[in-house]
Design a protein around this motif. Structure first.
Motif, PDB file in Angstrom:
ATOM      1  N   GLN A   1       0.808  -1.184   0.057  1.00 38.36           N
ATOM      2  CA  GLN A   1      -0.035   0.094   0.019  1.00 38.36           C
ATOM      3  C   GLN A   1       0.936   1.042  -0.145  1.00 38.36           C
ATOM      4  N   LYS A   2       2.007   1.172   0.789  1.00 39.00           N
ATOM      5  CA  LYS A   2       2.803   2.192   0.729  1.00 39.00           C
ATOM      6  C   LYS A   2       4.170   2.356  -0.396  1.00 39.00           C
ATOM      7  N   THR A   3       4.364   3.196  -1.109  1.00 39.40           N
ATOM      8  CA  THR A   3       5.494   3.191  -1.935  1.00 39.40           C
ATOM      9  C   THR A   3       6.584   4.126  -1.551  1.00 39.40           C
ATOM     10  N   GLU A   4       6.541   4.439  -0.212  1.00 38.14           N
ATOM     11  CA  GLU A   4       7.698   5.056   0.287  1.00 38.14           C
ATOM     12  C   GLU A   4       8.651   4.045   1.266  1.00 38.14           C
ATOM     13  N   LYS A   5       9.861   4.559   1.416  1.00 38.52           N
ATOM     14  CA  LYS A   5      10.770   3.704   2.101  1.00 38.52           C
ATOM     15  C   LYS A   5      10.543   3.742   3.696  1.00 38.52           C
ATOM     16  N   GLY A   6      10.181   2.735   4.479  1.00 35.44           N
ATOM     17  CA  GLY A   6       9.684   2.780   5.802  1.00 35.44           C
ATOM     18  C   GLY A   6      11.064   2.485   6.499  1.00 35.44           C
ATOM     19  N   SER A   7      11.097   2.851   8.007  1.00 34.07           N
ATOM     20  CA  SER A   7      12.511   2.680   8.721  1.00 34.07           C
ATOM     21  C   SER A   7      12.704   1.383   8.968  1.00 34.07           C
ATOM     22  N   GLU A   8      11.954   0.223   8.654  1.00 31.40           N
ATOM     23  CA  GLU A   8      12.322  -1.125   8.559  1.00 31.40           C
ATOM     24  C   GLU A   8      12.613  -1.753   7.330  1.00 31.40           C
ATOM     25  N   ASP A   9      12.285  -1.153   6.396  1.00 33.17           N
ATOM     26  CA  ASP A   9      12.731  -1.537   4.813  1.00 33.17           C
ATOM     27  C   ASP A   9      14.273  -1.188   4.421  1.00 33.17           C
TER      28      ASP A   9
END
Length: 475
Positions: free
Chosen positions: A359-367
């Motif tokens: 759903q998200k296309t931005e990098k998360g902190s755990e990615d």
């Protein structure tokens, strides 16, 4: 008598004699020229004006024909008078390019016994039999002229016709000339993906045999296995099965491993790949590089390295589409004798999304941050031989829908197998469309050229002729 002599001495007679002699000379030259031209090969006397070059043989075919060291006979299975012109023309091109190629007509009505010797009694007309001293291969008419009814059934539009004469004939020639035909075993029993028709037909065109293999029922990988293929299993292999694969590789075996997302633990398979310098991580790779994805960040357009597998694709300026890839990385330290070459890589703007819902296309902190390897070629030099692996972190590129979107995906797959089989090149000849396109000409343009060719041009010729006549009369 003197009057007759004077007639022969007039300027008009001399001009007439000169004109007649010149006419006879021109006719003689034309006759000789036509006789000479008739003896030339057809490829030197005809020009392929078809839109897709139906009768023009490519460089790959010319290379194969140039390396022939044995005579080959191509039988055109057809009754006299029923020959399909496009097949006859392309066969003539093959015969013209190589003196090793002999084309003969085989009438199924006149010579049913000979046809039966090739186990080809059921071949339809305009099929072919290609034969060398080693073996023969039949090429059916339906493989030469392909008909795709998908648009007809879906949209009601006309079927799509394509001509694969060159691809099928060149493949058959390569088949009958090859000393040892490679064989690929495809492991089954763990929910593996089946190869779509586009891939199996491409493998067949490159004369690579395939056979399913239930590994758990074997004591060892068969001795005639040139490549062992693991096609995106949904459940992990047992330690015993991995042991068989490991032993096979230690003896210089070849492994094509295609991974795919699964909810099941794949510790055994991924552990084997880790032994060869490749680690499979968690998540789905997303790409934010401007020119390295299409439509959605999971639809990767990876960068292609220069290697035997990928170079033909790079040279043709083709793209490879690799959706839903797992993050794969190459270990920094590799043991002696182990070499890993990146085939497909993402950019530094890519990341492995831990959110499998995407759903998200931005990098998360755990990615995990990229770049990642999507495809790699591994070589391991051992005392018992050279093991080779080709590993891809997604099977999606090899599904039918994506093969239609990007034909280079099929080339990537076949090139991978061919590289491990030791084939220097693959038969990458695509079918050519037989469809015709109409050219709509505006009415005003039609009227203009009608006046030019029907009225103005003939009138101009008549006027010029009349002027010449008047001038000669005055002389």
């Amino acid at each position: 008598m003197s009057r007759i002599k004077q007639l022969f001495q007039t300027t008009r007679f001399k001009r007439g004699t000169y004109s007649s002699g010149l006419t006879v000379l021109v006719l003689a030259i034309a006759i000789v020229f036509n006789l000479v031209v008739q003896q030339l090969p057809e490829n030197l006397t005809t020009i392929d004006l078809t839109e897709n070059g139906l009768y023009t043989l490519g460089d790959q075919t010319k290379e194969i024909l140039g390396n022939l060291d044995e005579d080959i006979t191509i039988y055109h299975v057809v009754q006299s008078g029923n020959e399909l012109e496009m097949i006859t023309k392309i066969l003539n091109q093959y015969a013209a390019l190589s003196g090793r190629i002999k084309v003969k007509q085989l009438d199924p009505v006149v010579n049913p016994v000979q046809l039966k010797e090739y186990d080809a009694s059921n071949l339809s007309e305009n099929s072919l039999i290609v034969e060398s001293g080693k073996r023969f291969k039949t090429v059916s008419y339906s493989d030469i002229v392909e008909v795709d009814y998908s648009d007809y059934y879906t949209y009601g539009s006309d079927p799509y016709y394509s001509f694969d004469g060159e691809g099928e004939i060149t493949s058959a020639i390569d088949y009958v000339m090859t000393d040892d035909l490679p064989k690929m075993y495809i492991v089954t029993g763990h929910g593996e993906q089946s190869l779509p028709y586009a891939l199996t037909s491409s493998l067949e065109k490159n004369n690579i045999e395939t056979e399913d293999l239930t590994l758990i029922a074997q004591d060892a990988v068969p001795e005639d296995c040139d490549v062992l293929a693991v096609m995106a299993p949904s459940t992990d292999y047992t330690e015993e099965e991995i042991g068989l694969i490991r032993s096979y590789l230690e003896q210089g075996g070849k492994l094509l491993a295609v991974c795919n997302y699964t909810e099941n633990d794949m510790a055994n398979l991924y552990g084997l790949l880790s032994e060869y310098g490749l680690d499979i991580g968690q998540g789905i790779v997303m790409e934010l590089g401007k020119n390295n994805y299409t439509q959605h960040p999971v639809y990767l357009l990876p960068e292609l390295a220069s290697q035997q597998i990928t170079t033909p694709i790079v040279n043709e300026n083709m793209l490879v589409l690799t959706p839903y890839a797992l993050p794969m990385t190459v270990q920094e330290e590799l043991r002696e004798g182990l070499t890993v070459e990146n085939l497909l890589t993402t950019t530094t703007d890519s990341f492995a999304s831990a959110d499998y819902d995407l759903q998200k296309t931005e990098k998360g902190s755990e990615d995990a941050q990229g770049p990642f390897t999507v495809g790699a070629a591994v070589t391991n030099e051992t005392e018992n031989g050279t093991a080779q692996l080709v590993v891809y972190s997604t099977f999606y590129p090899f599904l039918s829908d994506y093969l239609q979107i990007t034909p280079a995906n099929a080339d990537l797959f076949v090139n991978s197998v061919s590289w491990m089989c030791g084939q220097k090149s693959t038969v990458e000849i695509y079918a050519k469309s037989i469809g015709t396109t109409s050219n709509t000409v505006p009415a005003a343009t039609t009227n203009f050229w009608t006046i030019i060719f029907v009225a103005a041009l003939p009138a101009g010729i008549l006027a010029a002729g009349f002027a010449v006549w008047i001038r000669r009369r005055r002389k």
